[in-house]
Write a protein that holds these residues in place. Sequence first.
Motif, PDB file in Angstrom:
ATOM      1  N   LEU A  47      -7.084  -9.676  57.371  1.00  0.00           N
ATOM      2  CA  LEU A  47      -7.898  -8.459  57.358  1.00  0.00           C
ATOM      3  C   LEU A  47      -9.202  -8.780  56.641  1.00  0.00           C
ATOM      4  CD1 LEU A  47      -5.142  -5.910  56.291  1.00  0.00           C
ATOM      5  CD2 LEU A  47      -5.995  -6.341  58.590  1.00  0.00           C
ATOM      6  N   SER A  48     -10.299  -8.832  57.363  1.00  0.00           N
ATOM      7  CA  SER A  48     -11.551  -9.303  56.764  1.00  0.00           C
ATOM      8  C   SER A  48     -12.625  -8.223  56.740  1.00  0.00           C
ATOM      9  CB  SER A  48     -12.066 -10.515  57.544  1.00  0.00           C
ATOM     10  OG  SER A  48     -12.282 -10.149  58.889  1.00  0.00           O
ATOM     11  N   ILE A  49     -12.232  -6.989  56.525  1.00  0.00           N
ATOM     12  CA  ILE A  49     -13.200  -5.895  56.584  1.00  0.00           C
ATOM     13  C   ILE A  49     -13.566  -5.387  55.191  1.00  0.00           C
ATOM     14  CG2 ILE A  49     -12.558  -5.153  58.888  1.00  0.00           C
ATOM     15  CD1 ILE A  49     -10.721  -3.081  57.628  1.00  0.00           C
ATOM     16  N   HIS A  50     -13.274  -6.147  54.175  1.00  0.00           N
ATOM     17  CA  HIS A  50     -13.502  -5.719  52.798  1.00  0.00           C
ATOM     18  C   HIS A  50     -14.862  -6.191  52.287  1.00  0.00           C
ATOM     19  CE1 HIS A  50     -12.610  -4.771  48.664  1.00  0.00           C
ATOM     20  NE2 HIS A  50     -12.818  -6.014  48.316  1.00  0.00           N
ATOM     21  N   ASP A  51     -15.583  -5.304  51.631  1.00  0.00           N
ATOM     22  CA  ASP A  51     -16.863  -5.632  51.014  1.00  0.00           C
ATOM     23  C   ASP A  51     -16.713  -5.488  49.502  1.00  0.00           C
ATOM     24  OD1 ASP A  51     -19.433  -5.919  50.126  1.00  0.00           O
ATOM     25  OD2 ASP A  51     -20.276  -4.308  51.327  1.00  0.00           O
ATOM     26  N   PRO A  52     -16.657  -6.594  48.750  1.00  0.00           N
ATOM     27  CA  PRO A  52     -16.378  -6.510  47.316  1.00  0.00           C
ATOM     28  C   PRO A  52     -17.430  -5.753  46.511  1.00  0.00           C
ATOM     29  CG  PRO A  52     -16.915  -8.764  47.958  1.00  0.00           C
ATOM     30  CD  PRO A  52     -16.824  -7.965  49.213  1.00  0.00           C
ATOM     31  N   GLU A  53     -18.637  -5.608  47.011  1.00  0.00           N
ATOM     32  CA  GLU A  53     -19.667  -4.899  46.253  1.00  0.00           C
ATOM     33  C   GLU A  53     -19.462  -3.389  46.263  1.00  0.00           C
ATOM     34  OE1 GLU A  53     -23.513  -6.165  47.549  1.00  0.00           O
ATOM     35  OE2 GLU A  53     -23.073  -8.262  47.170  1.00  0.00           O
ATOM     36  N   VAL A  54     -18.596  -2.896  47.118  1.00  0.00           N
ATOM     37  CA  VAL A  54     -18.336  -1.471  47.223  1.00  0.00           C
ATOM     38  C   VAL A  54     -17.362  -1.007  46.142  1.00  0.00           C
ATOM     39  CG1 VAL A  54     -17.380   0.309  48.757  1.00  0.00           C
ATOM     40  CG2 VAL A  54     -18.822  -1.489  49.692  1.00  0.00           C
ATOM     41  N   PHE A  55     -16.572  -1.934  45.580  1.00  0.00           N
ATOM     42  CA  PHE A  55     -15.525  -1.580  44.640  1.00  0.00           C
ATOM     43  C   PHE A  55     -15.746  -2.209  43.271  1.00  0.00           C
ATOM     44  CE2 PHE A  55     -13.732  -1.594  48.902  1.00  0.00           C
ATOM     45  CZ  PHE A  55     -13.329  -0.282  48.985  1.00  0.00           C
ATOM     46  N   ARG A  56     -15.278  -1.490  42.259  1.00  0.00           N
ATOM     47  CA  ARG A  56     -15.349  -2.003  40.890  1.00  0.00           C
ATOM     48  C   ARG A  56     -14.301  -3.096  40.703  1.00  0.00           C
ATOM     49  NH1 ARG A  56     -18.306   1.242  37.580  1.00  0.00           N
ATOM     50  NH2 ARG A  56     -17.311   0.344  35.767  1.00  0.00           N
ATOM     51  N   PRO A  57     -14.624  -4.142  39.952  1.00  0.00           N
ATOM     52  CA  PRO A  57     -13.617  -5.183  39.699  1.00  0.00           C
ATOM     53  C   PRO A  57     -12.491  -4.648  38.810  1.00  0.00           C
ATOM     54  CG  PRO A  57     -15.640  -5.627  38.495  1.00  0.00           C
ATOM     55  CD  PRO A  57     -15.912  -4.430  39.358  1.00  0.00           C
ATOM     56  N   ALA A  58     -11.323  -5.263  38.910  1.00  0.00           N
ATOM     57  CA  ALA A  58     -10.151  -4.808  38.154  1.00  0.00           C
ATOM     58  C   ALA A  58     -10.349  -4.936  36.645  1.00  0.00           C
ATOM     59  CB  ALA A  58      -8.911  -5.589  38.579  1.00  0.00           C
ATOM     60  N   ASP A  59     -11.255  -5.814  36.218  1.00  0.00           N
ATOM     61  CA  ASP A  59     -11.484  -5.966  34.773  1.00  0.00           C
ATOM     62  C   ASP A  59     -12.620  -5.074  34.270  1.00  0.00           C
ATOM     63  OD1 ASP A  59     -13.490  -7.365  36.032  1.00  0.00           O
ATOM     64  OD2 ASP A  59     -13.338  -9.128  34.751  1.00  0.00           O
ATOM     65  N   ALA A  60     -13.176  -4.239  35.140  1.00  0.00           N
ATOM     66  CA  ALA A  60     -14.212  -3.268  34.757  1.00  0.00           C
ATOM     67  C   ALA A  60     -13.967  -1.974  35.532  1.00  0.00           C
ATOM     68  CB  ALA A  60     -15.597  -3.824  35.039  1.00  0.00           C
ATOM     69  N   ALA A  61     -12.786  -1.433  35.355  1.00  0.00           N
ATOM     70  CA  ALA A  61     -12.365  -0.236  36.092  1.00  0.00           C
ATOM     71  C   ALA A  61     -12.883   1.029  35.421  1.00  0.00           C
ATOM     72  CB  ALA A  61     -10.850  -0.204  36.174  1.00  0.00           C
ATOM     73  N   GLN A  62     -12.746   2.129  36.114  1.00  0.00           N
ATOM     74  CA  GLN A  62     -13.088   3.422  35.522  1.00  0.00           C
ATOM     75  C   GLN A  62     -11.872   4.330  35.589  1.00  0.00           C
ATOM     76  OE1 GLN A  62     -16.565   4.735  37.593  1.00  0.00           O
ATOM     77  NE2 GLN A  62     -15.585   4.771  39.574  1.00  0.00           N
ATOM     78  N   PHE A  63     -11.893   5.380  34.757  1.00  0.00           N
ATOM     79  CA  PHE A  63     -10.707   6.225  34.638  1.00  0.00           C
ATOM     80  C   PHE A  63     -11.078   7.613  34.153  1.00  0.00           C
ATOM     81  CE2 PHE A  63     -11.487   4.424  30.519  1.00  0.00           C
ATOM     82  CZ  PHE A  63     -11.100   5.394  29.605  1.00  0.00           C
ATOM     83  N   CYS A  64     -10.151   8.537  34.340  1.00  0.00           N
ATOM     84  CA  CYS A  64     -10.273   9.894  33.819  1.00  0.00           C
ATOM     85  C   CYS A  64      -9.237  10.042  32.706  1.00  0.00           C
ATOM     86  CB  CYS A  64     -10.001  10.917  34.926  1.00  0.00           C
ATOM     87  SG  CYS A  64      -9.813  12.611  34.325  1.00  0.00           S
ATOM     88  N   PRO A  65      -9.653  10.272  31.473  1.00  0.00           N
ATOM     89  CA  PRO A  65      -8.692  10.400  30.371  1.00  0.00           C
ATOM     90  C   PRO A  65      -7.708  11.553  30.580  1.00  0.00           C
ATOM     91  CG  PRO A  65     -10.932  10.222  29.520  1.00  0.00           C
ATOM     92  CD  PRO A  65     -11.046  10.365  31.001  1.00  0.00           C
ATOM     93  N   ARG A  66      -8.165  12.606  31.224  1.00  0.00           N
ATOM     94  CA  ARG A  66      -7.273  13.746  31.456  1.00  0.00           C
ATOM     95  C   ARG A  66      -6.189  13.398  32.474  1.00  0.00           C
ATOM     96  NH1 ARG A  66     -11.599  18.439  32.137  1.00  0.00           N
ATOM     97  NH2 ARG A  66      -9.819  19.857  32.026  1.00  0.00           N
ATOM     98  N   CYS A  67      -6.529  12.611  33.484  1.00  0.00           N
ATOM     99  CA  CYS A  67      -5.515  12.136  34.435  1.00  0.00           C
ATOM    100  C   CYS A  67      -4.514  11.227  33.729  1.00  0.00           C
ATOM    101  CB  CYS A  67      -6.162  11.386  35.600  1.00  0.00           C
ATOM    102  SG  CYS A  67      -6.963  12.436  36.828  1.00  0.00           S
TER     103      CYS A  67
END
Length: 187
Positions: free
Chosen positions: A109-129
């Motif tokens: 599956l070669s349809i992934h563009d890595p610039e569209v997603f945050r890397p796993a070592d620089a993720a984002q989150f919602c503290p309330r979630c």
Amino acid sequence: MSQAPYTLLKPLLRRTPFLPGESLSSLLERLLILNHYPSRAILEKLYLPHKPDQPNCPYWLETLDRLSFLTGLPALEICASSDHRLFHYTWLNILREICAEGDRSRAHLSIHDPEVFRPADAAQFCPRCLADNAYHHLAWRPTAMAICMIHNCLLLDTCQCCSKPISVSEIVRSRCDRCHANLKQMI
């Protein structure tokens, strides 16, 4: 699932289903904790084929097959929890066609563009979630996502105490590795 040389592997002793909207990287972190693996590298040796692949967004069907075998989860469910789901919906049709052909060894599956997603070592989150249930949501992966759609608040990408970028692993554990701050309390 086709017969493959990895059938000598045993399924993981402790398995778990996906949580609602959970990302593949989050499930892998929870499996590390449940099975008491000291590092991600041990788990990756089990499910990554000898070909290069992305552990959080598998390109090769062999990787999906191995993950499915180890976790007991359907390969389509695993793929749907990866970045492929957010990037493009044609991956499902491609995957079905490849599975129908029967030759999964070259399936890619070669349809992934890595610039569209945050890397796993620089993720984002919602503290309330996280306060509701500590896991990483797939919806938080896109770089363009800035707001939690559940709580209508800004997503955080650094520890509010020490300014360190937060990884998916830290989100699952709800603790900053550097200062040990509780990520659930960063409201």
